[in-house]
Design a protein around this motif. Structure first.
Motif, PDB file in Angstrom:
ATOM      1  N   LEU A   2      42.734  52.510  42.702  1.00  0.00           N
ATOM      2  CA  LEU A   2      42.799  51.399  43.649  1.00  0.00           C
ATOM      3  C   LEU A   2      41.545  50.530  43.556  1.00  0.00           C
ATOM      4  O   LEU A   2      41.626  49.293  43.619  1.00  0.00           O
ATOM      5  CB  LEU A   2      42.967  51.936  45.066  1.00  0.00           C
ATOM      6  N   GLU A   3      40.403  51.153  43.372  1.00  0.00           N
ATOM      7  CA  GLU A   3      39.160  50.391  43.225  1.00  0.00           C
ATOM      8  C   GLU A   3      39.220  49.477  42.011  1.00  0.00           C
ATOM      9  O   GLU A   3      38.739  48.330  42.051  1.00  0.00           O
ATOM     10  CB  GLU A   3      37.974  51.353  43.102  1.00  0.00           C
ATOM     11  N   GLU A  17      41.555  46.505  42.872  1.00  0.00           N
ATOM     12  CA  GLU A  17      40.900  45.600  43.830  1.00  0.00           C
ATOM     13  C   GLU A  17      39.808  44.780  43.158  1.00  0.00           C
ATOM     14  O   GLU A  17      39.592  43.613  43.506  1.00  0.00           O
ATOM     15  CB  GLU A  17      40.331  46.401  44.989  1.00  0.00           C
ATOM     16  N   ARG A  18      39.132  45.377  42.190  1.00  0.00           N
ATOM     17  CA  ARG A  18      38.054  44.673  41.491  1.00  0.00           C
ATOM     18  C   ARG A  18      38.579  43.682  40.453  1.00  0.00           C
ATOM     19  O   ARG A  18      38.057  42.576  40.333  1.00  0.00           O
ATOM     20  CB  ARG A  18      37.142  45.701  40.810  1.00  0.00           C
ATOM     21  N   TYR A  46      45.926  40.806  44.072  1.00  0.00           N
ATOM     22  CA  TYR A  46      46.271  41.967  44.896  1.00  0.00           C
ATOM     23  C   TYR A  46      45.710  41.798  46.310  1.00  0.00           C
ATOM     24  O   TYR A  46      46.345  42.191  47.293  1.00  0.00           O
ATOM     25  CB  TYR A  46      45.723  43.238  44.244  1.00  0.00           C
ATOM     26  N   GLY A  47      44.531  41.197  46.413  1.00  0.00           N
ATOM     27  CA  GLY A  47      43.891  41.033  47.710  1.00  0.00           C
ATOM     28  C   GLY A  47      44.614  40.083  48.639  1.00  0.00           C
ATOM     29  O   GLY A  47      44.395  40.110  49.851  1.00  0.00           O
ATOM     30  N   GLU A  68      49.665  44.403  53.560  1.00  0.00           N
ATOM     31  CA  GLU A  68      49.587  45.841  53.310  1.00  0.00           C
ATOM     32  C   GLU A  68      50.910  46.437  52.808  1.00  0.00           C
ATOM     33  O   GLU A  68      50.891  47.260  51.883  1.00  0.00           O
ATOM     34  CB  GLU A  68      49.104  46.568  54.560  1.00  0.00           C
ATOM     35  N   ARG A  76      51.168  45.754  49.175  1.00  0.00           N
ATOM     36  CA  ARG A  76      50.202  46.532  48.390  1.00  0.00           C
ATOM     37  C   ARG A  76      50.725  47.939  48.137  1.00  0.00           C
ATOM     38  O   ARG A  76      50.607  48.457  47.026  1.00  0.00           O
ATOM     39  CB  ARG A  76      48.851  46.587  49.132  1.00  0.00           C
ATOM     40  N   GLN A 128      51.633  49.564  44.492  1.00  0.00           N
ATOM     41  CA  GLN A 128      51.069  50.833  44.026  1.00  0.00           C
ATOM     42  C   GLN A 128      52.158  51.758  43.505  1.00  0.00           C
ATOM     43  O   GLN A 128      52.009  52.397  42.458  1.00  0.00           O
ATOM     44  CB  GLN A 128      50.285  51.503  45.157  1.00  0.00           C
TER      45      GLN A 128
END
Length: 271
Positions: free
Chosen positions: A23-24, A27-28, A33-34, A38, A41, A45
């Motif tokens: 997930l990190e 997000e990076r 995705y941001g 929710e 998201r 996933q």
């Protein structure tokens, strides 16, 4: 629709916990995705877990595959699958990833009967026989800038959706047969307009590479739909509505919602 055992396995995969480290990475590396709420998201996933289980990745040109590479590609590819019944790019088997732009044999018409044939630099391509090829540098670059309307993963996976019926013609499989008339009318008119705009060297919201043929137009329009939704809806409302219905998403609303400042003082009920 899909095989019982295949569907059950996919349901199991989507229900598994999503690793925090994965997930990190998403997000990076994937700012789009941001913007998602929710529930989207969580859905994304689950799609990523299935995608990684079913598709084969292969590094080319000396590239050593990592979770970062696979997740960055998978998350963007699965963005196109949200809110829809999906068979996860049923024709796709393998994703080949080069470190950067690579050379491939190509044929390009320059007009006036002139044809250029030979090695050409490529950022990505989608084959009809189950392969997508991508440049990792350009995957990262396209994912990082979510306002330029250029994203090689969205582009090539839009081609995969287009080719699910075996033909690359800018007309993916639609939910209802009655939808094809409106689709052809809207996208056909916009494609011809882009060709004219390119010939007249007019400034356009859509990348003029979309004037190459209807298949490229659909792929370019998909990039613009997700990365420049406000401009696309303003300049090409009919095209935006067709893509909105097809993808079952409204990126303009997500962008506007993300731009709204949070309430500084939360509202409370009056006594």
């Amino acid at each position: 629709m899909f095989g019982f055992f295949k569907q059950r396995r996919r349901d199991q995969l989507r229900g598994e916990p999503f690793p925090a480290g994965w997930l990190e990475i998403i997000e990076r590396n994937v700012p789009l995705y941001g913007r998602l709420p929710e529930p989207d998201r969580r859905e994304l996933q689950g799609h990523v877990l299935v995608f990684l289980h079913e598709k084969h990745f292969e590094g080319c040109g000396g590239l050593e595959l990592t979770d970062e590479i696979k997740l960055t590609i998978a998350a963007q590819a699965c963005l196109l699958l949200l809110h829809r019944e999906t068979d996860y790019y049923k024709r796709l088997i393998t994703i080949l990833v080069y470190p950067s732009a690579y050379m491939a044999h190509g044929v390009e018409s320059l007009g006036g009967g002139v044809v250029l044939e030979g090695p050409q630099a490529r950022l990505g391509e989608a084959w009809t026989d189950g392969v997508v090829v991508l440049s990792w540098d350009d995957v990262l670059r396209g994912a990082a800038d979510i306002q330029d309307g250029q994203n090689v993963v969205l582009h090539e996976f839009a081609h995969q959706l287009d080719q699910e019926d075996g033909v690359a013609d800018g007309a993916p499989i639609l939910e209802r047969r009655s939808s094809y008339v409106a689709w052809a009318r809207a996208l056909g008119a916009e494609y011809e307009q882009l060709r004219e705009d390119e010939a007249q060297q007019r400034k356009t919201v859509l990348d003029t590479y979309g004037a190459t043929n209807p298949a490229e137009f659909f792929a370019v329009a998909t990039e613009c739909f997700f990365e420049k939704p406000v401009q696309l809806r303003k300049k090409h409302p009919a095209l935006y509505e067709e893509l909105k219905e097809y993808y079952r998403q409204d990126p303009e609303q997500l962008l506007l919602a993300a731009a709204e400042p949070p309430d500084r003082f939360p509202k409370s009920p009056l006594p």
